[in-house]
Write an enzyme that holds these catalytic residues in place. Sequence first.
Site, PDB file in Angstrom:
ATOM      1  N   GLN A 199       1.336 -10.992  -3.544  1.00 21.39           N
ATOM      2  CA  GLN A 199      -0.273 -10.726  -3.538  1.00 21.39           C
ATOM      3  C   GLN A 199      -0.500 -10.119  -4.986  1.00 21.39           C
ATOM      4  OE1 GLN A 199       0.146  -7.702  -0.363  1.00 21.39           O
ATOM      5  NE2 GLN A 199      -1.343  -8.893   0.617  1.00 21.39           N
TER       6      GLN A 199
ATOM      7  N   CYS B 291       0.723  -1.147   0.143  1.00 28.97           N
ATOM      8  CA  CYS B 291      -0.156   0.081   0.168  1.00 28.97           C
ATOM      9  C   CYS B 291       0.707   1.223   0.042  1.00 28.97           C
ATOM     10  CB  CYS B 291      -0.923   0.161   1.209  1.00 28.97           C
ATOM     11  SG  CYS B 291      -0.151  -0.451   2.630  1.00 28.97           S
TER      12      CYS B 291
ATOM     13  N   ARG C 253       6.763 -11.369   5.334  1.00 31.19           N
ATOM     14  CA  ARG C 253       6.282 -11.319   6.692  1.00 31.19           C
ATOM     15  C   ARG C 253       6.963 -12.344   7.789  1.00 31.19           C
ATOM     16  NH1 ARG C 253      -0.233 -10.412   5.467  1.00 31.19           N
ATOM     17  NH2 ARG C 253      -0.120  -8.692   3.961  1.00 31.19           N
TER      18      ARG C 253
ATOM     19  N   ASP D 269      -2.317  -7.639  -5.678  1.00 33.12           N
ATOM     20  CA  ASP D 269      -2.743  -6.493  -5.111  1.00 33.12           C
ATOM     21  C   ASP D 269      -3.314  -5.336  -5.799  1.00 33.12           C
ATOM     22  OD1 ASP D 269      -3.207  -5.506  -2.568  1.00 33.12           O
ATOM     23  OD2 ASP D 269      -1.084  -5.277  -2.011  1.00 33.12           O
TER      24      ASP D 269
ATOM     25  N   HIS E  23      -4.929  -0.999  -5.572  1.00 34.76           N
ATOM     26  CA  HIS E  23      -5.474   0.015  -4.539  1.00 34.76           C
ATOM     27  C   HIS E  23      -6.043   1.095  -5.364  1.00 34.76           C
ATOM     28  CE1 HIS E  23      -2.239  -1.796  -2.018  1.00 34.76           C
ATOM     29  NE2 HIS E  23      -3.070  -1.335  -1.133  1.00 34.76           N
TER      30      HIS E  23
ATOM     31  N   HIS F 206      -8.295  -0.910  -0.419  1.00 31.04           N
ATOM     32  CA  HIS F 206      -7.316  -1.936  -0.584  1.00 31.04           C
ATOM     33  C   HIS F 206      -7.839  -3.272  -1.330  1.00 31.04           C
ATOM     34  CE1 HIS F 206      -4.300  -0.386   2.351  1.00 31.04           C
ATOM     35  NE2 HIS F 206      -5.366   0.397   2.329  1.00 31.04           N
TER      36      HIS F 206
ATOM     37  N   LYS G  54     -13.051  -4.310   6.246  1.00 27.23           N
ATOM     38  CA  LYS G  54     -12.907  -5.115   5.204  1.00 27.23           C
ATOM     39  C   LYS G  54     -14.043  -6.233   4.846  1.00 27.23           C
ATOM     40  CE  LYS G  54     -10.219  -8.472   7.537  1.00 27.23           C
ATOM     41  NZ  LYS G  54      -8.690  -9.309   7.544  1.00 27.23           N
TER      42      LYS G  54
END
Length: 602
Positions: A347, A300, A329, A349, A351, A476, A430
Amino acid sequence: MLQIGIEYDGVVLDLQTASAMGVSGKEILFDNSPQALSIIRHSCAHLMAQAIKALYPEAKFFVGPVVDEGFYYDFEVGSKISEEDLPKIEEKMKELAKKGAEITKYSLPRDEVIVKFQNDDLKLAVISRIDSPTLSIYQQGDFQDLCRGPHLPNTKLLTAFKLTKIAGAYLGGDEKAKMLTRIYGIAFADKEALKTYLFQLEEAKKRDHRKLGTEMKLFGFDDEVGAGLPIWYPKGARLRRNIENLITQSQIIRHYEPVRGPEILKSDAWKISGHYANYGENMYFTTIDESEYGIKPMNCVGHIKVYQSAIRSYRELPLRFYEYGVVHRHEKSGVLHGLLRVREFTQDDAHIFCTPSQIKQEVVSVVQFAQSIMQTFGFSYEMEISTKPQKAIGDEEIWEISTLALKEALQECGIDYQIDEGGGAFYGPKIDIKITDAIGRKWQCGTIQIDMNLPQRFQLEYVDEDNEAKQPVMIHRALLGSFERFIAILIEHFGGELPLFIAPTQVILIPISAEQYAYADALRNKMLRFGAYCEILDKNETLNKRIRTAEKQRVPLIVVLGEKEVQNQTLSVRDRHQKQQYEQSEEEFLKTLENKMKEVSF
């Protein structure tokens, strides 16, 4: 049906506790509902501990909670316990349950409990983790343990249980602490439900993505590289690429733009975002030129920096950025599990930066995108809204607006949803997408998160129609969750029999002799041109052995080429998915294959 507890203010209480508190609530009956199973499995954990104590009198116990996969107990014994000992423990449990014992609860002041367990270091470790002046103890027969409950009234109700596995576990999950023995088990209200579960368990073993991934030569792990760091072999990399290509095409037609952020950022950025304070224990840090940097656990912040690279107008919004971002992580070694739980993953991912008035439509669009993916792979699914957690940033009003927007979007899509109170990310509420696979297991998959906090922290702006600076909303979005986890789920869902459109190899050609090699090579090149991957098995092995090798790789189409096939340009096809053999002309085969490769889109 027998009542075994109540649900009061969202909490499951056994009858003893409810009576002592003088409260009433929704009845919990002795069945296989989630609330009833939490009571049944908690009691079965204590039954297991009682059996272990009877067999190993020196045993000392740490904790025995209910978990998603049943229950477990962490304990310490003087002798080594292995998988072969589980039937003996289970038999003792059956003996004790058949005899029956009333399960009673009593409470003592903290000081008295410390004296009571003064010679038990594990129990003292448990007590040190409980911040209460009074502690409760449950007793059945000659066994008792510290516990909040809930529990059944009598052990004789426990008739359908099974011990499933044994493992090592660090005391309190601390890798520096001593190792304990952990035994897992499962329990149900009736034997039929247990039988169904055990069948599912056996089926899961056959479908285990770690086993199939090795057989299909997709991925592996190496101790010299490090735990939780997957290595993708050519076939696995092709599988990933096929899924990426489908997702990429779907994002392009939905007007997403590709971006890429760095994999390591100064800690100052993570402090502004709130990750440093709220997520720091899950991150890896290093020092460069006397400045601290954090390896990104999420994408992000990089996307925020892309947004900040220009002055934004309301006419540009919504802006949709996507990245297949590699993140790291800090997962404890005890929870690592194949591709399902790793330390490095990618991911899918994205945004979305939009105005407040655009939130609902953007979430609706993302939900519909997710539905398309799940339907393509044959997953049934459900969605859950997770609300503000205890550890969170941002004003209460912002959380309320964001949560309402998610609810309205799901309602517009006609989707029933559950609420997970307190389960949101630290920066916003979320939607979690939970899928059910071919053998009935539920998996957490994608997520859609509303975030008004990070735009505020990074002072993001756009110029509105009145030429005034306004703050955008950030959404997200990860629909697969991560490629690693999603591929693991796909492998297990399909039992390795992956759909042709994402299979790492669509076709294997097996020439009977060297005379057919040239034709096989020409045929392969024709397939490669329209995106189908083809391999030629031309090793100096018998035909039957090469066919068995191809079948073990679970390739959808196997084509055997002999003199007749080359001469007539007619192919002998073994179709794994249709479970049949047939002949097709080369032209017809290639046309059909090309159409199958192109017909799938999200």
